[in-house]
Design a protein around this motif. Structure first.
Motif, PDB file in Angstrom:
ATOM      1  N   ASP B  34       0.846  -1.196   0.000  1.00 19.75           N
ATOM      2  CA  ASP B  34       0.000   0.000   0.000  1.00 19.75           C
ATOM      3  C   ASP B  34       0.875   1.237   0.000  1.00 19.75           C
ATOM      4  O   ASP B  34       1.785   1.365   0.819  1.00 19.75           O
ATOM      5  N   ASP B  39      -2.645  11.694  -5.602  1.00 17.57           N
ATOM      6  CA  ASP B  39      -3.081  10.953  -6.787  1.00 17.57           C
ATOM      7  C   ASP B  39      -2.664  11.676  -8.064  1.00 17.57           C
ATOM      8  O   ASP B  39      -3.493  12.069  -8.866  1.00 17.57           O
ATOM      9  N   ASN B  62      -2.935   4.551  -2.648  1.00 18.32           N
ATOM     10  CA  ASN B  62      -4.059   4.981  -1.833  1.00 18.32           C
ATOM     11  C   ASN B  62      -4.039   6.507  -1.837  1.00 18.32           C
ATOM     12  O   ASN B  62      -3.263   7.122  -1.124  1.00 18.32           O
ATOM     13  N   PRO B  63      -4.876   7.110  -2.682  1.00 21.07           N
ATOM     14  CA  PRO B  63      -4.749   8.560  -2.862  1.00 21.07           C
ATOM     15  C   PRO B  63      -5.071   9.334  -1.598  1.00 21.07           C
ATOM     16  O   PRO B  63      -6.027   9.027  -0.895  1.00 21.07           O
ATOM     17  N   SER B  64      -4.249  10.321  -1.284  1.00 21.25           N
ATOM     18  CA  SER B  64      -4.534  11.195  -0.152  1.00 21.25           C
ATOM     19  C   SER B  64      -4.114  12.587  -0.549  1.00 21.25           C
ATOM     20  O   SER B  64      -3.435  12.777  -1.541  1.00 21.25           O
ATOM     21  N   SER B  65      -4.512  13.572   0.242  1.00 15.80           N
ATOM     22  CA  SER B  65      -4.185  14.933  -0.166  1.00 15.80           C
ATOM     23  C   SER B  65      -2.838  15.378   0.401  1.00 15.80           C
ATOM     24  O   SER B  65      -2.494  16.535   0.314  1.00 15.80           O
ATOM     25  N   ASP B  67      -1.519  15.273   3.586  1.00 18.28           N
ATOM     26  CA  ASP B  67      -1.315  15.634   4.991  1.00 18.28           C
ATOM     27  C   ASP B  67      -0.532  14.523   5.687  1.00 18.28           C
ATOM     28  O   ASP B  67      -0.858  13.356   5.512  1.00 18.28           O
TER      29      ASP B  67
END
Lengths: 281, 449, 342
Positions: B34, B39, B62-65, B67
């Motif tokens: 993972d 993204d 696992n796309p996240s912004s 942080d």
């Protein structure tokens, strides 16, 4: 009453009706305005977004398709509905059972326990959030459906609400049932539950709504994209594609539509439930 | 009640569906890794290449912004990703202190990868902490000044080039401004994003912290002058947009950062940004770009060097496999792909050849691709402190800069307040933690308040 | 701002007036006591209640006296009252507390709007269901999606609100910067409890207030008032009419006192909700900014716990918040009970 007075009264009533309708129409417009803007904007091309007063030159239906392509929107939908339905179901079961114990059964210490229940409704969510998070870690429920569903499945509020409904039912009903040899379980499932349908419906709607739009808990609980619920998905969408107002509005429309459907189906029941609860006592 | 029965059936069906569509734990015998990252579409190609050469591994984004907090919280909770990104030196400190990052020093040695020698100098701060290595740089950047050639032609000004000071550039900038009949600005000279202030700070000889990180030095005259200059660019020279003007203009859409949007929509003639902007700006075919080294301040040609590094979760059951991805990042193929994608600059300096930088699909870029590489050695990472969390520093600095760029506070007052608040946080942390106190006491007197 | 969350609870405040129901009443279902049955019925809920509410509350109370830090596992110590001392000296806490109070200023306005709407809907107007449905819609659909909608509406340059203002007052009208601005109607300075003229104006907090009022005005509070208005005895109104009282006097002297239990309830719930509110707005719309002006206590607690990982301190702050809420509720309960008892 003289005819002249009747006419004057009629005229005054007419005037009052016109004023009332005028005011209500204005307020309805103020309420609906943002929704209309949202819908219209969701069909615009990016370049048209800032032209507030105009309709889209070409209605961009593909904005909606694009939302599904950019993020796992369908998955978020599914997750939200799944979690909300589970919580609603469990809440209705556990709350109605507890409410039955508080409203229809006699036991020592009942009212003290109930007061404790009531008092906890005042505790801010943030107080319990941190220990609950630590608890989820210990139980290995972080980043899972269960972690979203289980802690939300029990509540003082549902118990309180249903107790209010159950208390209004005439005691003769379960007395006669007891004479017929019915145990508490039969009384609960055959007699009381059918009578508190409006209460259950109200609780179900509010629980569904609360879970569907819940933000705080999923925000800290969920890591994986495939477990995100809609509000968290929307936040992520906003952080990445937020400046594409048209897509954001398309996503918002799709977020709100299921709620409007639920509302349309349940509104009579809902308003009756709220007001019944309010009028009771 | 039949409603309950129906509900049960529906729930059972939904739950079975949820179970059926869960991501497979085991992708056809491959181990799943993972990877929490932003993204960016360019990641997908890395995943494809990596999986092509590692038939036993599956890399899942696992796309996240971006942080850092969720990664730390999740890793401490036992559900962290196997691989994750680090976007600032302070984040690295946070990850290491929290025990989330895996020390890969020995693994790199065993794989004969000399990270320090081979990668861009500024990136050490993104991978090295207290003498140990915790990851590998994913990309690196030093901002340059992008130029909208059409705007310069419109203003009748030749494209600037080469090193120059702000004093030289400001008169040019003023000529690049364009206003409509009502006096509203329709084109600004320079747009910038948040990191710009860090560059200015360095260019005026300032720093966030003293050596060793014992004290926040934003109250030093250098930092104040640099911040004052940022303010003046907006309100005195009026060549840069204020936050309100940026918000208003950039909201119109388009992708990317605020500065990017100002540039690509023709509302700024020049913009301070990194090579990674090209990822987005390439899509805008009307925009004819060029680039030059950004102007510099009194302390000379110093620029913020920044980027991203990829770290491995110490608690990951697959950390050895995850290390395979770090090895891939050290390969020429990786740097070359990053360069072709223009996702900033590839991490390994010696592979950043002219050929690697110019993408044949975008031949117009050939004219200025060298600018990006030539400034790379001038990049310097921002200072961080082991005594205070990067999040606190970021929040304090952002609050104060909000005030300065909105003309609500003087630069001097803002920087003094920032230093006071950060130093108070340092004192509180040192008082709280005996280990930190020991580290703090070992600083030389000049490094402390 | 939060909507009245509990639709049924005026019953609580009404109970003393009505016999045969409520906490004080003893519903008599069965003659003998059913302890065993009660345990079975309560078990599922009580178990969940104990695990997810009671235990966490106690745990968080304990944590409030420690220096528990998520990033320093195994290094937690009991620190006594040091968190509390830290909090009293924490300038941020007081500023964020003030922000929280400021954002609650919308509460009386929202309640007044709800009452106004209820008065309109209470009359026998045609299409009342349609109006009610429309007015109830915002509160029913409230959430992240609608906040993102308002974010777009508030856009200072291209948002429809400022477009409308410019249309009304001319292109050069100094439109508010809404969510990007530190200005506010009290002229409060950011970062400290101080008033300065240059901060006077309309900014992020007003934007959040407006959005809140729009969201909740037609919500549960309105429905509660509609129901309560239906309960006002018609004879009282008629009697007042015969005495020659005008509409305002009738409202002031007859209707309003009759609504007191409902008003009492919505104010209590509103204040309790308001004191712990503002999290979603800050998280979704402003990140607590600009310059911390929209950071409320709940958002502050979130940032302390999940961004700075100082869980011990966050617990202390959340307990102080709870005590403030509790203190308010107790005082208001006492005062309110005295007043509504008349």
């Amino acid at each position: 009453m003289t005819p002249a007075r009747t006419t004057a009264g009629k005229a005054r009533r007419m005037l009052a009706a016109v004023l009332t309708h005028g005011l209500l129409l204005l307020l309805a417009a103020l309420t609906l305005g943002p929704f209309l803007w949202m819908i219209v904007t969701s069909f615009k091309s990016l370049a048209e977004v800032d032209r507030t007063s105009s309709l889209p030159a070409v209605w961009q239906w593909r904005n909606y398709g694009q939302v599904f392509r950019e993020i796992a929107f369908a998955r978020y939908y599914f997750n939200s509905v799944l979690v909300a339905l589970w919580v609603t179901f469990l809440q209705c079961v556990t709350s109605s059972l507890a409410a039955f114990a508080f409203a229809r059964l006699k036991w020592r210490g009942r009212d003290s326990v109930f007061k404790l229940y009531l008092a906890t409704m005042m505790i801010p969510g943030v107080v319990t959030m941190i220990p609950n998070y630590a608890l989820m870690v210990k139980l290995h429920l972080l980043d899972s459906y269960a972690g979203l569903i289980v802690p939300a499945a029990f509540g003082a509020f549902g118990t309180f609400l249903l107790r209010q409904f159950m208390i209004g039912i005439h005691p003769a009903l379960d007395e006669s049932a007891a004479i017929d040899g019915a145990g508490p379980w039969t009384t609960y499932s055959q007699i009381i539950l059918p009578l508190v349908k409006p209460g259950l419906a109200t609780l179900a709607i509010f629980t569904f709504l609360g879970t569907y739009t819940s933000f705080f808990w999923p925000l800290v609980m969920i890591k994986s994209d495939h477990l995100r619920t809609l509000p968290i998905g929307m936040l992520y969408f906003d952080s990445v594609y937020g400046k594409q107002t048209n897509l954001l509005m398309a996503a918002s429309v799709m977020n709100v539509v299921p709620l409007i459907i639920v509302f349309a189906i349940a509104q009579k029941q809902l308003v009756r439930g709220i007001q019944l609860g309010a009028v009771k006592g | 009640m039949s409603v309950f029965r129906w509900m049960s059936v529906i729930l059972a069906v939904l739950s079975v569906v949820a179970w059926a569509i869960r991501p497979p734990a085991d992708d056809g015998g491959r181990t799943r890794l993972d990877w929490t990252s932003d993204d960016n579409p360019v990641r997908r190609e890395h995943i494809a290449r990596f999986e092509a050469s590692h038939s036993d591994l599956r890399l899942r984004l696992n796309p996240s912004s971006g942080d850092p907090q969720p990664v730390i919280v999740q890793s401490l909770g036992g559900v962290g990703p196997d691989l994750f990104e680090c976007y600032t030196p302070a984040q690295l400190a946070g990850y290491v202190q929290a025990g989330v990052a895996w020390d890969v020093t020995d693994a790199l040695d065993a794989a004969r990868i000399d990270m320090i020698r081979d990668t861009w100098p500024a990136m050490s701060a993104y991978t090295r902490y207290a003498g140990r290595t915790y990851g590998f740089p994913a990309n690196a950047a030093v901002d340059v000044m992008f130029l909208d050639t059409a705007a310069f032609a419109d203003a009748g000004i030749p494209l600037p080039s080469g090193p120059m000071t702000w004093d030289v550039f400001l008169p040019i900038a003023q000529k690049l401004m364009k206003r409509d009949a009502a006096g509203r600005t329709t084109r600004f000279a320079i747009a910038f994003d948040d990191p710009f202030w860090h560059t200015l700070l360095m260019q005026w000889g300032g720093s966030l912290f003293s050596t060793g990180g014992g004290r926040c030095t934003l109250d030093a005259p250098e930092a104040i002058t640099a911040t004052q200059f940022l303010h003046d660019l907006i309100y005195k020279y009026e060549v840069c947009p204020s936050p309100a003007q940026i918000d208003a203009m950039s909201a119109e859409g388009g992708w990317g950062s605020k500065g990017m949007k100002m540039l690509s929509s023709g509302r700024a003639a020049a913009a301070i940004g990194g090579r990674w902007w090209l990822c987005t700006l390439r899509a805008n075919e009307q925009l004819k770009l060029s680039a030059c080294e950004m102007p510099h301040g009194p302390a000379g040609r110093i620029f913020l060097g920044y980027g991203r590094s990829t770290l491995i979760n110490r608690a990951s059951p697959h950390r050895e496999q995850a290390f395979e991805y770090l090895k891939y990042m050290a390969s020429p193929a990786y740097t070359n792909l990053v360069n072709q994608q223009a996702d900033a600059m590839g991490p390994v300096a010696k592979y950043c050849t002219d050929e690697s930088l110019v993408n044949p699909k975008f031949p117009a870029e050939a004219a200025y691709q060298r600018v990006f590489r030539d400034v790379m050695p001038l990049g310097r990472a921002e200072a961080s402190s082991p005594f205070v969390s990067g999040t606190v520093v970021e929040r304090v600095v952002k609050t104060q800069l909000d005030m300065v760029t909105r003309d609500a506070k003087t630069a001097e007052q803002a920087m003094r307040d920032a230093a006071t608040e950060i130093n108070a946080a340092i004192a509180a942390n040192v008082a709280r933690d005996p280990d930190l106190a020991k580290q703090y006491d070992s600083l030389t007197p000049s490094e402390r308040p | 701002m939060t909507d009245t969350p509990l639709p049924e609870s005026p019953a609580v405040t009404r109970e003393p007036q009505t016999a045969g129901a409520g906490i004080v009443a003893k519903p008599s279902g069965r003659k003998r006591t059913d302890v065993r049955a009660a345990i079975m019925f309560l078990a599922p809920n009580l178990l969940g209640f104990a695990v997810f509410t009671l235990l966490p509350v106690l745990f968080s109370l304990g944590a409030a006296f420690t220096d528990w830090d998520l990033t320093r596992p195994g290094k937690t110590h009991f620190t006594g009252l040091s968190n509390l001392r830290h909090l009293l000296a924490d300038g941020n806490f007081w500023v964020y507390f003030a922000n929280t109070i400021y954002l609650m200023l919308g509460l009386p306005i929202a309640i007044a709007c709800s009452l106004g709407l209820a008065l309109l809907l209470h009359r026998e107007v045609r299409g009342v269901v349609v109006y009610r449905t429309v007015l109830y819609l915002p509160s029913f659909t409230a959430g992240v999606a609608l906040m993102l909608l308002w974010q777009a509406l508030f856009n200072p340059d291209i948002g429809p609100i400022n477009a409308m203002l410019r249309g009304l007052f001319g292109q050069s009208f100094p439109v508010p910067q809404w969510l990007g601005s530190m200005s506010n109607l009290l002229g409060l300075e950011p970062e400290r409890l101080h008033v300065a003229g240059k901060y006077f104006g309309i900014g992020a907090r007003e934007a959040i207030l407006l959005m809140g009022i729009w969201t909740v005005a037609g919500g549960n509070t309105m429905l509660l008032y509609v129901a309560a208005l239906g309960n006002v005895p018609a004879e009282l109104i008629e009697a007042a009419k015969l005495d020659g009282a005008g509409p305002w006097q009738r409202f002031r002297n007859v209707t309003w006192p009759q609504l007191a239990p409902t008003t009492f309830f919505v104010v209590v719930m509103g204040v309790i909700g308001g004191l712990q509110g503002g999290f979603e707005q800050a998280r979704v719309l402003t990140a607590g900014g600009p310059a911390g002006t929209t950071t409320t206590l709940s958002y502050y607690i979130y940032t302390v716990a999940f961004e700075r990982f100082e869980v011990g301190y966050a617990s202390a702050v959340s307990w102080v918040m709870f005590l403030i809420i509790f203190g308010f509720a107790m005082v208001y309960w006492k005062v309110g009970n005295r007043e509504t008892a008349i």
